[in-house]
Motif scaffolding. Structure first.
Motif, PDB file in Angstrom:
ATOM      1  N   MET A 194      47.857  59.690  71.120  1.00 21.27           N
ATOM      2  CA  MET A 194      46.764  59.241  70.301  1.00 21.27           C
ATOM      3  C   MET A 194      47.280  58.111  69.414  1.00 21.27           C
ATOM      4  O   MET A 194      48.349  58.192  68.852  1.00 21.27           O
ATOM      5  N   THR A 195      46.494  57.051  69.287  1.00 22.21           N
ATOM      6  CA  THR A 195      46.886  55.928  68.445  1.00 22.21           C
ATOM      7  C   THR A 195      45.865  55.750  67.323  1.00 22.21           C
ATOM      8  O   THR A 195      44.688  56.054  67.479  1.00 22.21           O
ATOM      9  N   ALA A 196      46.352  55.264  66.226  1.00 21.38           N
ATOM     10  CA  ALA A 196      45.486  55.000  65.076  1.00 21.38           C
ATOM     11  C   ALA A 196      45.037  53.551  65.106  1.00 21.38           C
ATOM     12  O   ALA A 196      45.785  52.662  65.492  1.00 21.38           O
ATOM     13  N   THR A 197      43.810  53.325  64.719  1.00 22.70           N
ATOM     14  CA  THR A 197      43.293  51.959  64.638  1.00 22.70           C
ATOM     15  C   THR A 197      42.726  51.734  63.242  1.00 22.70           C
ATOM     16  O   THR A 197      42.332  52.673  62.550  1.00 22.70           O
ATOM     17  N   THR A 198      42.700  50.495  62.846  1.00 21.37           N
ATOM     18  CA  THR A 198      42.110  50.143  61.553  1.00 21.37           C
ATOM     19  C   THR A 198      40.963  49.179  61.784  1.00 21.37           C
ATOM     20  O   THR A 198      40.953  48.427  62.766  1.00 21.37           O
ATOM     21  N   SER A 199      40.008  49.219  60.911  1.00 16.85           N
ATOM     22  CA  SER A 199      38.856  48.321  60.974  1.00 16.85           C
ATOM     23  C   SER A 199      38.632  47.722  59.605  1.00 16.85           C
ATOM     24  O   SER A 199      38.911  48.359  58.589  1.00 16.85           O
ATOM     25  N   SER A 200      38.124  46.515  59.592  1.00 13.82           N
ATOM     26  CA  SER A 200      37.807  45.900  58.301  1.00 13.82           C
ATOM     27  C   SER A 200      36.356  46.212  57.954  1.00 13.82           C
ATOM     28  O   SER A 200      35.520  46.414  58.827  1.00 13.82           O
ATOM     29  N   ALA A 201      36.083  46.265  56.673  1.00 18.14           N
ATOM     30  CA  ALA A 201      34.729  46.548  56.208  1.00 18.14           C
ATOM     31  C   ALA A 201      34.336  45.508  55.168  1.00 18.14           C
ATOM     32  O   ALA A 201      35.169  45.043  54.391  1.00 18.14           O
ATOM     33  N   THR A 202      33.087  45.143  55.173  1.00 19.11           N
ATOM     34  CA  THR A 202      32.567  44.238  54.167  1.00 19.11           C
ATOM     35  C   THR A 202      31.792  45.059  53.154  1.00 19.11           C
ATOM     36  O   THR A 202      30.851  45.767  53.513  1.00 19.11           O
ATOM     37  N   VAL A 203      32.205  44.991  51.912  1.00 16.22           N
ATOM     38  CA  VAL A 203      31.536  45.750  50.852  1.00 16.22           C
ATOM     39  C   VAL A 203      30.616  44.798  50.102  1.00 16.22           C
ATOM     40  O   VAL A 203      31.050  43.769  49.611  1.00 16.22           O
ATOM     41  N   ARG A 204      29.350  45.136  50.062  1.00 11.70           N
ATOM     42  CA  ARG A 204      28.363  44.304  49.388  1.00 11.70           C
ATOM     43  C   ARG A 204      27.752  45.091  48.224  1.00 11.70           C
ATOM     44  O   ARG A 204      27.582  46.297  48.320  1.00 11.70           O
ATOM     45  N   PRO A 205      27.404  44.405  47.157  1.00 15.41           N
ATOM     46  CA  PRO A 205      26.767  45.104  46.045  1.00 15.41           C
ATOM     47  C   PRO A 205      25.374  45.585  46.443  1.00 15.41           C
ATOM     48  O   PRO A 205      24.744  45.007  47.328  1.00 15.41           O
ATOM     49  N   SER A 206      24.921  46.642  45.799  1.00 19.53           N
ATOM     50  CA  SER A 206      23.584  47.129  46.095  1.00 19.53           C
ATOM     51  C   SER A 206      22.562  46.106  45.610  1.00 19.53           C
ATOM     52  O   SER A 206      22.829  45.304  44.727  1.00 19.53           O
ATOM     53  N   THR A 207      21.407  46.117  46.191  1.00 16.03           N
ATOM     54  CA  THR A 207      20.383  45.146  45.847  1.00 16.03           C
ATOM     55  C   THR A 207      19.043  45.837  45.646  1.00 16.03           C
ATOM     56  O   THR A 207      18.784  46.872  46.251  1.00 16.03           O
ATOM     57  N   VAL A 208      18.213  45.262  44.794  1.00 16.23           N
ATOM     58  CA  VAL A 208      16.861  45.765  44.606  1.00 16.23           C
ATOM     59  C   VAL A 208      15.865  44.852  45.310  1.00 16.23           C
ATOM     60  O   VAL A 208      14.670  45.053  45.224  1.00 16.23           O
ATOM     61  N   PHE A 209      16.355  43.839  45.991  1.00 17.67           N
ATOM     62  CA  PHE A 209      15.472  42.855  46.601  1.00 17.67           C
ATOM     63  C   PHE A 209      14.711  43.436  47.780  1.00 17.67           C
ATOM     64  O   PHE A 209      15.252  44.126  48.624  1.00 17.67           O
ATOM     65  N   SER A 210      13.433  43.151  47.808  1.00 22.33           N
ATOM     66  CA  SER A 210      12.583  43.548  48.927  1.00 22.33           C
ATOM     67  C   SER A 210      11.576  42.437  49.165  1.00 22.33           C
ATOM     68  O   SER A 210      11.048  41.852  48.219  1.00 22.33           O
ATOM     69  N   THR A 211      11.297  42.130  50.415  1.00 24.49           N
ATOM     70  CA  THR A 211      10.304  41.103  50.719  1.00 24.49           C
ATOM     71  C   THR A 211       8.896  41.674  50.738  1.00 24.49           C
ATOM     72  O   THR A 211       7.930  40.929  50.839  1.00 24.49           O
ATOM     73  N   GLU A 212       8.761  42.991  50.637  1.00 20.90           N
ATOM     74  CA  GLU A 212       7.440  43.605  50.621  1.00 20.90           C
ATOM     75  C   GLU A 212       6.812  43.444  49.247  1.00 20.90           C
ATOM     76  O   GLU A 212       7.401  43.806  48.243  1.00 20.90           O
ATOM     77  N   LYS A 213       5.599  42.909  49.196  1.00 20.07           N
ATOM     78  CA  LYS A 213       4.948  42.661  47.913  1.00 20.07           C
ATOM     79  C   LYS A 213       4.777  43.938  47.113  1.00 20.07           C
ATOM     80  O   LYS A 213       4.949  43.943  45.896  1.00 20.07           O
ATOM     81  N   LYS A 214       4.452  45.045  47.760  1.00 16.30           N
ATOM     82  CA  LYS A 214       4.251  46.284  47.014  1.00 16.30           C
ATOM     83  C   LYS A 214       5.550  46.831  46.446  1.00 16.30           C
ATOM     84  O   LYS A 214       5.550  47.676  45.568  1.00 16.30           O
ATOM     85  N   LYS A 215       6.687  46.343  46.934  1.00 16.71           N
ATOM     86  CA  LYS A 215       7.990  46.784  46.428  1.00 16.71           C
ATOM     87  C   LYS A 215       8.669  45.711  45.584  1.00 16.71           C
ATOM     88  O   LYS A 215       9.855  45.762  45.348  1.00 16.71           O
ATOM     89  N   GLY A 216       7.919  44.705  45.165  1.00 22.54           N
ATOM     90  CA  GLY A 216       8.483  43.702  44.265  1.00 22.54           C
ATOM     91  C   GLY A 216       8.682  42.333  44.864  1.00 22.54           C
ATOM     92  O   GLY A 216       9.241  41.464  44.225  1.00 22.54           O
ATOM     93  N   GLY A 217       8.239  42.097  46.082  1.00 22.91           N
ATOM     94  CA  GLY A 217       8.421  40.797  46.704  1.00 22.91           C
ATOM     95  C   GLY A 217       7.591  39.692  46.086  1.00 22.91           C
ATOM     96  O   GLY A 217       7.736  38.537  46.431  1.00 22.91           O
ATOM     97  N   ALA A 218       6.713  40.042  45.159  1.00 23.02           N
ATOM     98  CA  ALA A 218       5.849  39.048  44.532  1.00 23.02           C
ATOM     99  C   ALA A 218       6.314  38.670  43.124  1.00 23.02           C
ATOM    100  O   ALA A 218       5.553  38.105  42.359  1.00 23.02           O
ATOM    101  N   TYR A 219       7.563  38.978  42.767  1.00 20.62           N
ATOM    102  CA  TYR A 219       8.070  38.626  41.437  1.00 20.62           C
ATOM    103  C   TYR A 219       8.136  37.110  41.271  1.00 20.62           C
ATOM    104  O   TYR A 219       8.467  36.391  42.199  1.00 20.62           O
ATOM    105  N   VAL A 220       7.824  36.661  40.061  1.00 20.81           N
ATOM    106  CA  VAL A 220       7.935  35.245  39.737  1.00 20.81           C
ATOM    107  C   VAL A 220       9.409  34.905  39.558  1.00 20.81           C
ATOM    108  O   VAL A 220      10.158  35.666  38.949  1.00 20.81           O
ATOM    109  N   LEU A 221       9.831  33.777  40.095  1.00 16.31           N
ATOM    110  CA  LEU A 221      11.220  33.344  39.934  1.00 16.31           C
ATOM    111  C   LEU A 221      11.401  32.768  38.544  1.00 16.31           C
ATOM    112  O   LEU A 221      10.649  31.887  38.127  1.00 16.31           O
TER     113      LEU A 221
END
Length: 75
Positions: free
Chosen positions: A1-28
Motif C-alpha cells: 500500500m502506498t500513501a498519496t498526497t493531494s493539494s487542496a484549495t481553501v476558500r473563505p466562506s461566502t454569503v454571495f448568491s445570484t438568486e434575488k430572493k437570497k440577496g442577489g438584488a443588493y445595491v453595490l
C-alpha cells in the motif's frame, strides 16, 4: 500500500448568491464599485465573487440601532 498526497484549495466562506430572493438584488456600494472597477485582465471570477460577497456582508452590519437594512429610532 502506498500513501498519496493531494493539494487542496481553501476558500473563505461566502454569503454571495445570484438568486434575488437570497440577496442577489443588493445595491453595490461605493467600495464594491471601486474594487470591481480596479479588477484587471488577470482577475478571476473568484476575485469578483469575493468582492460581491464582502458587499453583502457590509449590508448586514449590526450597529446600535440597525441590523442590516432594518433600523430603529428607539434607544
Amino acid at each position: 500500500m502506498t500513501a498519496t498526497t493531494s493539494s487542496a484549495t481553501v476558500r473563505p466562506s461566502t454569503v454571495f448568491s445570484t438568486e434575488k430572493k437570497k440577496g442577489g438584488a443588493y445595491v453595490l456600494d461605493a467600495t464594491c464599485l471601486t474594487a470591481l472597477g480596479a479588477l484587471g485582465a488577470t482577475a478571476t471570477a473568484s476575485d469578483a465573487l469575493d468582492l460581491l460577497s464582502a458587499n453583502q456582508k457590509r449590508a448586514h452590519v449590526v450597529s446600535a440601532n440597525q441590523i442590516g437594512k432594518a433600523s430603529s429610532v428607539e434607544n
